[in-house]
Every structure is written in C-alpha cells, then in structure tokens.
Design an enzyme around this catalytic site. Structure first.
Site: not given
Ligand code: ADP
Ligand code: MG
Length: 501
Positions: A194, A269, A304, A404
């Site tokens: 995903k 990560e 990161c 961050e």
């Molecule tokens: P950023 O805040 O930099 O966008 P995220 O950690 O929110 O980074 O996003 C990284 C990935 O995690 C994306 O693919 C996002 O869709 C996914 N993601 C965000 N929230 C969730 C969640 N609650 N469960 C699983 N995946 C998630």
C-alpha cells in the site's frame, strides 16, 4: 532561491502522458480491478496543485481480496527453486532499468523532487536494491549446530514468513517500495503493497512491470488508498504475517498496536531528528558546511535521516553559519521538471502548512531566523514551495529543536566540548542517524560509539548501500532493513533435531 532566467523544462515522455491519461485500478491476483466501493481519489502534482490522475481508493474489502490472493499464491511462489525466483526478480530489475526515465518522471510529477535526483538517485538506488535482493534466494542458508547432548544432528533452515504487507511513505516512494518488495519476494513470501496516498503512481507502474516480468499473479498485489482505511485494514488483517512500515513515529505506533492481535512480525522505519556535529578541527570548513547544507535540504528536508539539528563547535560557529546562510540563499527552488531545480516543492498543501506552523513556533520560541521562512510566490505560487530556512540561537527544548518537521528547516546550535554535545545530541527519544565531522581519529570513534543512532556517518552524510543494514533506535524504529539482516526479518528460522544414534 535565485529565479533562474534560463529554464529548460524536461519534456514528458509519451509513455508517461499515456499513463496519466488512464484511470488506475488495484492490482489483485494479477488483474487490475476497481475498488469494490467504486471509489477513487486524485493524486496531485505538488509543483502546481493540479490533478495528475485518478487512482482507486482501496478499502477493507479490497485489502481482504488482496490478502486472499497473496495467500493463494504463497505455496507456488515459495516452491519455485531459488534460481527461478532469482531469474524473475532480475527480469523485474531489467524492466525497471528499461523504463528508468519513465519511472523518474512519474516520481518527479507525483512527489515534486527534481528530475535529475529522481533519475540519478532514486531510480538508480531502487534498481540497485532490486538486483541485490534478486541475488538472495540462492544465498539463504541455515546452520549446523554442535550440541552437547550426544547422538543428534541439529540444523536450522529459513522459511518464508507468509503473506507480508508493506506500507510506504511519499518521500522516496520507489525506493521504499523496492526495499520491501525485494526481500519479501526473494525470501519466498507474497506481498500486498500500500503506497502513500500522495504518491501512488510509481507503485502502480512497478505492479505493471512485475506482471510483465512474469512474476505470478498474487505474488505482488498493489492496493492504493488511504492510511486510515486501506493501511489500517492491512495492519489489522489476520491473514498478514508480517508488516513492514516506513513513515511517521505516530503511525508506526498505531501499526504496532494493530499488529499485536495476531502477533504479526513488525518492522518500523520511523522519524528522526538527527544531529550533525561539526568539530572545529574539520579539514575543510566549506566542504563540511556544504555537507550540512545538503544533509538538511536534500529532498526539501523530507527525509527521515535529515540532519535537522546542526551542532557547531564554538571556534567555527560564526564562519559555518555565515557560509550556510549564503548557500541556502543560492539554492534554486522550483518545479522538478525544470532542469535547473535543486529543491522541489513540499509534498502537499497540508505538509506546507505543517512546516509553516513550525516556523512560526520557532520565531515565537525566541530563535533567530537567519534566512528563509517564507512560502515562495511568483511563478511558484500555485505549488507548495518553501524557502530553505535556517534558525540559530535555538533553545534545546523548542519544538523546532525536538520534533521532526520533515521540511527544509534547520536548527543550528553552538557547543563547546565533546561531552556536552554527546549529551545534547542524545537527548531526544529518536535514534535514527547522526553525523560527525572531525579529523581526530580517536574522537571519531568515541563519538560513533556513544551516539544513539542506527547509522553514524563520519566526515560524510546520507550514504546508503543495499548491503548495509539501516534502521533506528528508540522511537526511530524497530528492526533493520537492507543488508543480510533484512532477510532474517522476512524469514522464520526453524531448528530441526534428528536423532541419529
Ligand atoms: P506522513 O505523516 O509523512 O504522511 P504517515 O506515517 O502518515 O506519514 O504515512 C506513511 C504511510 O502510512 C502512508 O502509506 C499512509 O497512508 C499510511 N498510514 C497512515 N495512517 C495509517 C494507519 N492508521 N494505519 C496504517 N497505515 C497508515
Ligand atoms: Mg501526488
């Protein structure tokens, strides 16, 4: 930020134009299918805010179908000989190489990064990783043990974990996807990927290339969609044996919690607030300042391992700060398709607003804004462009010093001695990366030993190699990717006892 009068705009390839014309579906069981809900979403070009194309919004039912397909494909994929898996993964890498320019353009359009960087760095790194992992199936071995009870032959063997899930971020979409697809498939697992909702395009193209390479249906599935729907469904799904995530610390914690119900293997990560430390014995001050500049500003700070906390020893503090300010003002910020561009936009309006909030908080905290701080207008007004920003006289406990930001914002600190800087550098819950510039060999090794970080760069910064493990300590993550260590994360170890006497 000098506006460049002689811009050369890179022309979009016909294959990319064609790709953007199409409505994109989910890759499940080797076929492209719409989301069961019929929903889709637009992915935007952050250089101008315009829609690039429409992508299916996968949900719970689609994740379930993808996991089921991956479960079905698992025995067949795991039963291929190691050489057969290697051949398919090499063919996959060959196709990535053949479509290199196209992948780089898609990444530039979707993410905003300069084309030159997308082409020379991101796509190259992704191909290098795919080739590295392609070589692993024939190298996975167990061990024989000399046990102290007589009459036994005891050995271990490595087996696939099962169906894996990869949830990836938008900052290095292609590399992050390959970093998980490669080891998962090499070890005989099947995968549901995903990608981040901001940058789904290269993952979809990778899905097409995987099919073209002959990777069997269901081995690699791609479900585009949002984090709280598709991402959450994957991290909770009982059919998933391992989840590999790269992203924010907050979401990493949510994924680890969601994964607890069926005790998924989890690798995370996560974020960082990495210190880069310049001692006053550096051999070449300008080279050190240049390294510090790119440590924070490469990928517009959306990295990161960004060296977002720069500690400079008192004797060279003024000179380094002046040099950094001059260089930051010279950086060419612009659209990624402009050949002169050094820094692209931030990924989204949301991310721009978030970084701007940090800049305002920095000003309120009493820190000195040395340069930057403003959104860029003129020809850049419709995109999410921010001037490279430097703060000095930052309090160690200010939000800009501790959290961050994931944007082009640097905090510079003055320090006196080694003991002091170690304490300050190690004061945060993060532990991803650190950099040290010094000519003193003993000091370099002392610092490397004492810094809380999964990777320490000495007289350099931000280097990676597929053979070298990478990951964070503390709130920067769990587990390691890359290197032979990642193969351990994608396999289960079985011990076999045979009574021979
Ligand atoms: P950023 O805040 O930099 O966008 P995220 O950690 O929110 O980074 O996003 C990284 C990935 O995690 C994306 O693919 C996002 O869709 C996914 N993601 C965000 N929230 C969730 C969640 N609650 N469960 C699983 N995946 C998630
Ligand atoms: Mg986009």
């Amino acid at each position: 930020m000098s506006a460049n009068a002689h811009t050369t705009i890179i022309e979009i390839l016909p294959a990319v134009a064609d790709f953007l014309q199409r409505k994109h579906h989910l890759l499940i069981d080797g076929r492209w299918v719409p989301a069961q809900s019929g929903e889709s979403f637009a992915t935007l070009n952050p250089a101008n805010g315009e829609t690039l194309c429409s992508v299916a919004a996968g949900g719970i039912a689609d994740v379930d179908a993808a996991v089921t397909a991956a479960q079905r494909a698992l025995p067949g994929w795991a039963a291929l000989t190691p050489a057969q898996r290697e051949r398919l993964l090499h063919r996959f890498a060959d196709l990535m190489e053949l479509h290199k320019e196209e992948l780089a353009q898609l990444e530039t359009l979707d993410n905003g990064k300069p084309f030159r960087i997308a082409f020379n760095v991101e796509v190259n790194v992704a191909i290098g990783q795919m080739r590295y992992y392609a070589g692993w199936p024939t190298k996975l071995t167990g061990e024989i043990y000399a046990v102290s009870s007589p009459g036994f032959h005891v050995y271990t063997q490595r087996e696939p974990v099962g169906v894996c899930a990869a949830i990836t971020p938008w900052n290095y979409s292609l590399v992050m996807a390959v970093q998980k697809i490669g080891p998962a498939l090499a070890a005989g697992n099947t995968l549901v990927l995903k990608p981040a909702e901001q940058t789904p395009l290269t993952a979809l193209r990778l899905g097409e290339l995987a099919l073209e390479a002959g990777i069997p249906p269901g081995v690699l599935n791609v479900v585009t969609g949002f984090g709280h729907t598709a991402g959450a469904a994957l991290s909770q799904h009982p059919g998933v044996a391992k989840v590999a995530f790269t992203g924010s610390t907050e979401v990493g914690k949510a994924i680890q919690r969601a994964a607890a119900d069926n005790l998924k293997r989890v690798s995370l990560e996560l974020g960082g607030k990495s210190p880069l430390i310049l001692f006053d014995d550096v051999e070449n001050l300008d080279a050190a300042a240049e390294a510090a500049l790119w440590a924070i500003f490469s990928n517009s700070g959306q990295n990161c391992v960004a060296g977002s906390r720069l500690f400079v020893q008192a004797g060279i503090y003024d000179a380094v700060l002046a040099r950094l300010a001059t260089r930051a003002q010279q950086l060419i910020v612009g659209p990624g398709l402009d050949a002169a561009t050094e820094l692209g936009p931030l990924i989204s309006a949301e991310q721009l607003a978030r970084v701007q909030r940090y800049i305002e908080a920095g000003k309120r905290s009493g820190a000195t804004l040395v340069t930057g701080g403003e959104r860029l207008g003129g020809r850049l007004a419709s995109g999410y462009f921010l001037a490279p920003t430097i703060f000095a006289q930052v309090a160690d406990n200010a939000a800009i010093a501790c959290e961050e930001i994931f944007g082009p914002v640097l905090s510079v600190f003055r320090f006196e001695d080694e003991e002091e800087v170690i304490t300050r550098a190690n004061a945060l819950p993060f532990g991803l990366a650190a950099g040290v510039w010094t000519q003193h060999l003993g000091r370099a090794h002392r610092m490397a030993a004492r810094l809380k970080a999964g990777v320490v760069w000495i007289n350099t910064y931000d280097w990676f190699d597929p053979a070298v493990p990478f990951g964070g300590m503390g709130e920067s993550g769990v587990g390691r990717e890359l290197g032979r260590q990642v193969m351990e994360a994608y396999t289960e170890l079985k011990a076999v006892w045979v009574k021979v006497e």
